[in-house]
Design an enzyme around this catalytic site. Structure first.
Site, PDB file in Angstrom:
ATOM      1  N   ASP A  60       0.780  -1.238   0.000  1.00  0.00           N
ATOM      2  CA  ASP A  60       0.000   0.000   0.000  1.00  0.00           C
ATOM      3  C   ASP A  60       0.816   1.294   0.000  1.00  0.00           C
ATOM      4  O   ASP A  60       0.336   2.325   0.477  1.00  0.00           O
ATOM      5  CB  ASP A  60      -0.968   0.028   1.182  1.00  0.00           C
ATOM      6  N   LYS A 171      -5.049  -6.165  -4.168  1.00  0.00           N
ATOM      7  CA  LYS A 171      -5.776  -6.744  -3.045  1.00  0.00           C
ATOM      8  C   LYS A 171      -7.082  -5.993  -2.816  1.00  0.00           C
ATOM      9  O   LYS A 171      -7.243  -4.852  -3.266  1.00  0.00           O
ATOM     10  CB  LYS A 171      -4.920  -6.766  -1.779  1.00  0.00           C
ATOM     11  N   CYS A 204      -3.101  -3.232   7.200  1.00  0.00           N
ATOM     12  CA  CYS A 204      -2.864  -4.104   6.041  1.00  0.00           C
ATOM     13  C   CYS A 204      -1.541  -4.856   6.125  1.00  0.00           C
ATOM     14  O   CYS A 204      -1.463  -6.016   5.710  1.00  0.00           O
ATOM     15  CB  CYS A 204      -2.938  -3.282   4.758  1.00  0.00           C
TER      16      CYS A 204
END
Length: 264
Positions: A60, A171, A204
């Site tokens: 991310d 994702k 995450c």
């Protein structure tokens, strides 16, 4: 008289997991991999790992989380912590690539129609139901929040991927393993050890690392290459829980030192 052998052809998308085949023969013996051992400090232990069996997972580090014009900044979140991993990753990633370690970027990249995103997940990012949540329009770059192929889902410019070597996995949940190809990619690379970096460390990154541990991978969190916009105690709890339950904690700079010493 000896018969002429059929020419053998490589079959496999990478050199780590490849057969040799011909019209009459299939050789299933994979190419030998020369170990590249490094030993690094991961208190309270020294940890030795094989770079030839290691992959780097970067989670991310994308515009919506790390860019001043991205989603989080646009809704008033201080993204200064989310940008902290940029500098150490900029130092580490070229060295890992040079050592043959695959770099895998795992970013949110939702479908445009959000067809696989349930209300429970939408609620996390838009609890009132009328804010700028997943798929919402941003005022800049003609982009939508965390949408596949958009500027929002792109890696921040300071960490440009190596197009010839790096791998990308979209994702759709906190964990990069849920409903994605990540596990298949890693098993095809024949790796055992995973280095983890990115944001948010307590969300995450932690969810992906925890699932990796449950799947049997060796997990190492690079603390200086991971960060969170959550309160400090969330990062502290993440580091504690990784050490206690799921793997080891070290730093990107320690990896660089270990690789340098190993090459000396």
């Amino acid at each position: 008289m000896r018969l002429k052998e059929d020419p053998m052809n490589p079959l496999g998308c990478n050199t780590r997991n490849r057969w040799q085949v011909s019209d009459t023969t299939a050789n299933l013996v994979r190419p030998p991999v020369t170990p590249r051992l490094v030993t690094l400090s991961a208190p309270p232990k020294q940890v030795t790992l094989d770079l030839a069996r290691t992959a780097m997972i970067v989670i991310d580090m994308q515009n919506d989380f790390c860019h001043p014009e991205g989603w989080l900044a646009g809704i008033g979140v201080d993204i200064t912590p989310a940008r902290a991993p940029i500098a150490p990753l900029s130092r580490l990633l070229p060295a890992l690539r040079g050592a043959g370690v695959p770099v895998i970027w795992v970013n949110w990249g939702n479908r445009k129609d959000l067809a696989n995103i349930p209300p429970s997940l939408l609620h996390v990012y838009d609890p009132e139901g009328h804010g700028v949540g997943l798929g919402g329009a941003l005022p800049v770059h003609d982009a939508h929040v965390l949408e596949h192929g958009s500027w929002s889902a792109g890696i921040v410019d300071e960490l440009a991927a190596d197009a010839s070597r790096d791998l990308h996995v979209d994702k759709y949940r906190m964990s990069g393993f849920w409903d994605t190809v990540l596990d298949s990619v890693l098993r095809n690379l024949r790796v055992d050890t995973l280095l983890f970096a990115g944001v948010n460390m307590d969300q995450c990154v932690m969810a992906t690392l925890q699932d990796a541990s449950c799947l049997g991978y060796d997990c190492i969190l690079l603390e200086d290459c991971a960060a969170t916009t959550s309160p400090d105690f969330c990062a502290q709890a993440t580091v504690y829980n990784v050490r206690q339950c799921f793997g080891f904690v070290t730093s990107g700079d320690e990896c660089l030192r270990a690789m340098h010493d190993g090459a000396a």
